[in-house]
Motif scaffolding. Structure first.
Motif, PDB file in Angstrom:
ATOM      1  N   ARG A 177      -0.294 -23.901 -10.801  1.00  0.00           N
ATOM      2  CA  ARG A 177       0.194 -24.052  -9.506  1.00  0.00           C
ATOM      3  C   ARG A 177       1.511 -23.584  -9.200  1.00  0.00           C
ATOM      4  O   ARG A 177       2.059 -23.256  -8.106  1.00  0.00           O
ATOM      5  CB  ARG A 177       0.165 -25.716  -9.116  1.00  0.00           C
ATOM      6  CG  ARG A 177      -1.324 -26.364  -9.084  1.00  0.00           C
ATOM      7  CD  ARG A 177      -1.003 -28.002  -8.922  1.00  0.00           C
ATOM      8  NE  ARG A 177      -2.527 -28.461  -8.746  1.00  0.00           N
ATOM      9  CZ  ARG A 177      -2.755 -29.302  -9.828  1.00  0.00           C
ATOM     10  NH1 ARG A 177      -2.206 -29.390 -10.885  1.00  0.00           N
ATOM     11  NH2 ARG A 177      -4.027 -29.878  -9.692  1.00  0.00           N
ATOM     12  N   GLU A 178       2.563 -23.667 -10.449  1.00  0.00           N
ATOM     13  CA  GLU A 178       3.861 -23.202 -10.270  1.00  0.00           C
ATOM     14  C   GLU A 178       3.742 -21.671 -10.163  1.00  0.00           C
ATOM     15  O   GLU A 178       4.725 -21.062  -9.545  1.00  0.00           O
ATOM     16  CB  GLU A 178       4.529 -23.685 -11.457  1.00  0.00           C
ATOM     17  CG  GLU A 178       4.724 -25.274 -11.599  1.00  0.00           C
ATOM     18  CD  GLU A 178       5.292 -25.387 -13.009  1.00  0.00           C
ATOM     19  OE1 GLU A 178       5.469 -24.863 -14.068  1.00  0.00           O
ATOM     20  OE2 GLU A 178       5.219 -26.698 -13.208  1.00  0.00           O
ATOM     21  N   GLU A 181       1.077 -20.437  -5.714  1.00  0.00           N
ATOM     22  CA  GLU A 181       1.301 -21.398  -4.769  1.00  0.00           C
ATOM     23  C   GLU A 181       0.081 -21.567  -3.716  1.00  0.00           C
ATOM     24  O   GLU A 181      -0.536 -20.569  -3.601  1.00  0.00           O
ATOM     25  CB  GLU A 181       2.557 -21.261  -3.864  1.00  0.00           C
ATOM     26  CG  GLU A 181       2.975 -22.393  -2.813  1.00  0.00           C
ATOM     27  CD  GLU A 181       4.093 -22.246  -2.182  1.00  0.00           C
ATOM     28  OE1 GLU A 181       4.351 -23.001  -1.263  1.00  0.00           O
ATOM     29  OE2 GLU A 181       4.796 -21.303  -2.249  1.00  0.00           O
TER      30      GLU A 181
END
Length: 227
Positions: A177-178, A181
């Motif tokens: 996720r980091e 995005e």
């Protein structure tokens, strides 16, 4: 005077494990058979079931590929030299084995078939099913930044293998996720019911298709975009 009949030369490969294992085993055997100019035979005897002595459930999966091999459910290794894999390391000597050898192992190294890699890629192109639910999942995967999550449970639980815990998956998914995005996770598992109760985040989708329950090639077909 007629010559003495001799049986055809063959490299036999005993299929062990499940679908992913079979493809490695096939590729290694195919490479050796081509080096020897020999027929390749896949032995399905370990895959027979009480009401399915022809191992038709395995045959159906193999037919989704363009595999070139004879199939047999007879006891393996009759009249052949036996080669038992001792570990999962790559052993170059395997590719020097003679005709009429029966390979029994997993052969999980691409180095066994790197000389025929293009042939293997061509033969392992999957014939897609005519299934609307599968097509819909493929469309959702193609429409986003997709991440495949593989959760293997059932056979590992049975034999007491260590399992990755939920904290490991949570850490790995947060890193994705980091870095990406708005990515979306597609969870593939042999235990989709368990996954449905544990991967409940809004950006997770557990792939639980009726077709995949009887044909794991279907999950491989869907997940090919992540390879």
């Amino acid at each position: 005077m007629q010559g003495v009949w001799k049986p055809p030369r063959v490299i036999e490969v005993v299929l062990n494990g499940r679908l992913g294992n079979w493809l490695f085993e096939y590729a290694a055997g195919h490479a050796l058979a081509l080096r020897r100019g020999t027929t390749l035979r896949l032995n399905l005897s370990h895959k027979r079931r009480l009401l399915d002595w022809r191992a038709s459930w395995v045959v159906a999966q193999l037919r989704r590929f363009s595999i070139e091999a004879e199939l047999s459910t007879r006891p393996p290794g009759r009249g052949l030299h036996a080669y038992e894999e001792s570990s999962l390391e790559f052993f170059p000597a395997v590719l020097e084995l003679p005709d009429d050898t029966c390979l029994n192992g997993y052969f999980q190294s691409e180095r066994y078939f790197e000389a025929i890699a293009s042939t293997i890629r061509r033969e392992l192109v999957i014939t897609p099913p005519n299934d609307a639910a599968t097509a819909a999942v493929e469309a959702r995967i193609a429409a986003c930044i997709s991440v495949a999550v593989h959760v293997r449970r059932t056979d590992y639980l049975r034999i007491g293998r260590d399992l990755l815990d939920l904290a490991w998956y949570a850490t790995a998914m947060q890193q994705c996720r980091e870095q990406h995005e708005a990515c979306r996770f597609f969870v593939f598992s042999d235990d989709p019911a368990w996954c449905l109760s544990h991967f409940t985040q809004a950006d997770c989708e557990v792939v639980d298709l009726r077709l995949s329950r009887c044909d794991p090639v279907n999950d491989l077909q869907i997940g090919r975009a992540h390879v």
